[in-house]
Structure formats: structure tokens, C-alpha cells
Design an enzyme around this catalytic site. Structure first.
Site, short mmCIF file in Angstrom:
data_model
loop_
_atom_site.label_atom_id
_atom_site.label_comp_id
_atom_site.label_asym_id
_atom_site.label_seq_id
_atom_site.Cartn_x
_atom_site.Cartn_y
_atom_site.Cartn_z
CD GLU A 1 15.33 61.96 51.12
OE1 GLU A 1 16.07 60.78 51.15
OE2 GLU A 1 16.22 62.96 50.86
CG ASP A 2 10.26 63.53 51.19
OD1 ASP A 2 11.09 63.80 51.24
OD2 ASP A 2 9.61 62.56 51.19
CG ASP B 1 11.05 53.74 48.56
OD1 ASP B 1 10.14 54.41 48.90
OD2 ASP B 1 11.99 54.68 47.67
#
Ligand code: MN
Length: 495
Positions: free
Chosen positions: A75-76, A137
Site C-alpha cells: 500500500e505505502d 492493525d
């Protein structure tokens, strides 16, 4: 930030290969996120390492902890699926991808979306460990929520209380569910939170003193009856749970007996019954509150013996009696099973689902539906106004259902082996009645094609088109069949 040493220590993992896996995931993620900061200004990697620490606390094995460390890399970072697979293999990639996909779902708050979201959440989680990582998370994000933009805060808190906490609860991970609820509560209902906090604080202080004394006397009584190996603790009811309960008890905290519950944890089940006897011979139990969930577990699998007694100094306290194993299971639920399986051989996701989430037969041999649904039915009888529970009731036949999308991204859920005919009628009878063809994932298909989980289905219509009798064979749902029959009937009548 949680250090590598800390995570390894909490995980209790001794196998060198597994330790290495965690170590490599740790350095890999640290490197990927090295230039990223969180909104609070701290390094992004803090979030990732804390997530892994939570997973270790919940007894997860090296694969899940490793995937937890890597959960935000796709994702990042500038990292591709291929990189992850090359470094860590298919299994970890599968978990990381699963978490990444869940991250893309946006919560809209509206009822319809809310329900779809929840279904989708579970449907997409083909591996229960994906949910575990997502929950860890979310737990860390909730612990650090105050740094987030105001409007976003409320959206995330709502999503937590309406989706994540119920899922954790349903999976039996009560400890996590409680913490999620209590973290979200003040953001969603600030006024009520303050109110409940004040009511509770007063009551807690008052009860705690009495409780210390009570616990000592209990131990003494147990020793007298020959039970020497005993561990006691107490649990404080979560504020959100108290808030919900207060709503049903006209805000009278004196009517709630399990604000603080005493737990008596013993080596085996025989001792549990002996302890119950010993306690009842010294403290008068409140009638109607003695529950043997060991002989008769709750539909969701919860086990414990409960009784509520007068402590003798004006207080009334709930006593929960159980073994150490039962205690672990009641706080950690599915997590304790994943932990067991992952650390001692191959994890069988199917087995976990079967044990916890699929229909079980009731005492009369009838199939009572998924276990928690029956529990919710019971629950709902008492608390009709709890909308959340209602949503739960509607949403959980996912095991036999698929989730399909319209080209605009709306979710339609259908039984397995449904066809475009079912899909069309599920959207609207007008669409069904005028269908001439269908596309699945952009390709034209015949109307008897089985749709699969996650497919995008587009229905082509013409004003003059009409259903044919053949469609009855294609349709799987009662709704489609009913509509086709009535259209055929009408057609006959007009001739
Ligand atoms: Mn994350």
C-alpha cells in the site's frame, strides 16, 4: 515502537527459522517505510511494529507476525507483489494482499453499505489470519486515533464500533473486541462517554475495596474444601458495554451485577463444580443467576460457570468459574485456535471456520443455523432496539453466498451457483423481465453461466424483451423464479 527483541520475546517462538522470518520481515519493512511519517510525526514503521507486537500478544505464529510487519508495504511503499513473493513466499504474500484489499474498502455509514461491507469483509477473508492482522492493525490505529483529522476520526471510530468490534466478538476474541469498543466510544458519543465514565468510576471505587476482601475470603473457603491450586482475577466491564447495558436498565447501575466480575480459575472441571459448591455454602446466591455454561455452552461456544452472590457487605458480585484452558478460549477465541494450529503444524483454515462459524446441530439434532445467529436471535428477543444486532442477523449466511458487483461497484449478494438471471432480478424485476444478455467481467456470457465471488456483472436489456420458460432452469433464487413465473403467466393471459 516495538523492537524486534520485544516482538520475539512476546511471541515465545523458539524455532530459529521462524525467528529469522520475523527478523527479515522486520528489517524489510523498516527499510520500506524509512522515509514515511505518520500524522503524529512519528516514523510510520512504529505503526507496523506495534501491529506485529499485538499479533505476538495474541499468540500468532511467525507467518502471521511476518505478514503483520509487511502489511502496509504494498500500500505505502514502492514494493510490488512480486517482490514480496520473491522474498517471503506465497503464503505471506497471500496474507499481505488480503489485508491490502481490505484496506481499500471504504465505509459509507449508510445502512446498505454497512451491511454489504460486513459481508464483504468476511467473504474476502478466505484466510482467517487476514482478519487477525486487520484487527491488530485497527487496534493500533485506534490507540493513536487522536492524531487524525477530526472528521476522519469519527468515521474510523464508527467503522470500528460497527464492523471491527462485532467481528472480533463473533470470533470470540472478546478482549480485542472490548478494547476496540472502548477506544471508539468517546469519539462517537462524547457526552454519553463522560456520563458513563462518571457513573462507573464511582461504582468501581466503591466495589474494588469490597472485592479485595471478598477474593481473600473465597480463597480461604476454597482451601478449606481442599482446593488449593486457584488463581483469581477480576474483569472490569468495558465502558461501551456498560453504556449499552445501562440503556436497557433505565440507567440504573444498581441493577447491573457484572460491572466487576470475579474470576476463579482452576486446574480442572471437577474443581470448578466443587468451587461452586463451596462458594454457595458461604455466600447466598441470587436466584435465577446460576448458569452452567460448561455443561451447556453458549451457542457461540462460550464456557464458564456463572453465579451471582451477595458478598455480605451490601454488594452483589458475579463470580465466573472456569479452567485455565477455558479461560484462554473465552478471551482469545479463534485467536487461541490459530495460535495452536500455526505453532503446532499446519493451519487448517477450513477447520477453524467449521469449528467456530459454521452451523452446528442443536440438541434435538436440528440444524439451528450458524451458532452465533442463534445467539443473536436470543439476544435480539431481549433487545429489539439494538440495530447493530439486527444487521448481524441478516448478514451472515456468507458461507453459502457470493458477492458480486454491478459495473458501478454496488454489491449484490447471491447464493453460490447463481446465474445472470438471478443477478438481474436481484437488482430489479424490471431489469430481469427485459434482459437480453449479460456480461461477466466485460465478456458476453450465456444466461446459464455460474457467477463467481467478486465478478462484475452487467445486464443488457431491451424494452421489448421477455423472460422464457428456460430461465426457470437457470434461476437459483426463489426471487427470480417467482418473477419469471409471474411474467410468463401475464404473457399467457395477454394472448
Ligand atoms: Mn496499517
Amino acid at each position: 515502537m516495538a523492537s524486534l527483541e520485544e516482538i520475539l520475546k512476546i511471541s515465545n517462538i523458539e524455532d530459529q527459522k521462524e525467528k529469522d522470518l520475523i527478523k527479515e520481515s522486520f528489517s524489510f519493512a523498516e527499510k520500506i517505510h524509512q522515509n514515511h511519517l505518520r500524522l503524529s510525526g512519528e516514523p510510520y514503521f512504529n505503526h507496523v511494529s506495534e501491529t506485529a507486537k499485538i499479533l505476538a500478544e495474541y499468540g500468532m505464529g511467525a507467518t502471521t507476525i511476518g505478514a503483520g510487519l509487511l502489511h502496509d508495504t504494498i500500500e505505502d511503499g514502492e514494493i510490488s507483489e512480486k517482490d514480496i513473493e520473491k522474498e517471503f513466499g506465497k503464503e505471506i504474500l497471500f496474507l499481505v494482499e488480503g489485508v491490502t484489499k481490505l484496506g481499500k474498502l471504504k465505509y459509507h455509514g449508510a445502512d446498505r453499505h454497512n451491511e454489504s461491507m460486513r459481508k464483504l469483509f468476511v467473504a474476502m477473508s478466505e484466510d482467517i489470519r487476514v482478519v487477525m492482522i486487520k484487527l491488530a492493525d485497527r487496534l493500533h490505529n485506534m490507540r493513536t486515533l487522536s492524531f487524525i483529522r477530526e472528521d476522519k476520526k469519527i468515521r474510523i471510530a464508527k467503522e470500528t464500533i460497527e464492523i471491527y468490534a462485532p467481528i472480533a466478538y463473533r470470533l470470540g476474541i472478546r478482549k480485542l473486541s472490548r478494547e476496540l469498543e472502548d477506544l471508539a466510544f468517546p469519539f462517537i458519543y462524547p457526552k454519553e462517554y463522560e456520563e458513563v465514565k462518571n457513573i462507573a468510576k464511582h461504582k468501581y471505587d466503591e466495589m474494588l475495596q469490597s472485592l479485595e476482601k471478598f477474593l481473600k475470603s473465597i480463597k480461604k473457603e476454597l482451601v478449606k474444601s481442599g482446593i488449593t491450586k486457584v488463581r483469581t482475577e477480576y474483569r472490569v466491564k468495558g465502558l461501551y458495554s456498560l453504556f449499552k447495558k445501562l440503556q436497557s436498565k433505565e440507567k440504573n447501575i444498581e441493577k447491573i451485577y457484572d460491572i466487576l466480575a470475579v474470576r476463579i480459575i482452576l486446574p480442572n472441571i471437577e474443581d470448578c463444580y466443587r468451587a461452586l459448591g463451596a462458594i454457595h455454602s458461604s455466600w447466598r446466591p441470587l436466584p435465577g443467576r446460576i448458569k452452567d455454561y460448561i455443561a451447556f455452552p453458549k451457542p457461540n461456544g462460550y464456557r464458564s460457570i456463572h453465579t451471582t452472590v451477595f458478598t455480605g457487605d451490601g454488594n452483589i458480585v458475579e463470580v465466573q468459574i472456569r479452567t485455565e484452558d477455558i479461560h484462554m478460549e473465552s478471551e482469545y477465541g479463534v485467536a487461541s485456535h490459530i495460535s495452536y494450529k500455526e505453532k503446532r503444524g499446519k493451519l487448517n483454515n477450513e477447520l477453524i471456520w467449521a469449528k467456530h462459524l459454521l452451523p452446528k446441530e442443536n440438541e434435538n439434532g436440528q440444524n439451528g443455523g450458524p451458532v452465533w445467529i442463534r445467539e443473536l436471535v436470543e439476544y435480539q428477543k431481549n433487545q429489539k432496539d439494538l440495530k447493530l444486532i439486527n444487521d448481524d442477523l441478516k448478514s451472515d449466511f456468507f458461507q453459502h453466498r457470493i458477492f458480486v458487483f454491478t459495473p458501478l461497484g454496488d454489491v449484490v449478494d447471491l447464493p453460490r451457483e447463481s446465474t445472470p438471471v438471478d443477478f438481474a432480478y436481484a437488482i430489479h424485476s424490471e431489469i430481469g423481465d427485459h434482459m437480453v444478455g449479460a456480461k461477466i467481467n466485460g465478456k458476453m456470457v450465456s444466461l446459464d453461466t455460474h457467477i463467481h465471488n467478486g465478478d462484475v456483472v452487467e445486464i443488457l436489456t431491451k424494452t421489448k424483451a421477455k423472460p422464457t420458460a428456460k430461465w426457470l432452469d437457470y434461476a437459483k433464487t426463489a426471487l427470480a423464479k417467482k418473477n419469471i413465473r409471474s411474467a410468463l403467466q401475464k404473457e399467457k393471459g395477454s394472448k
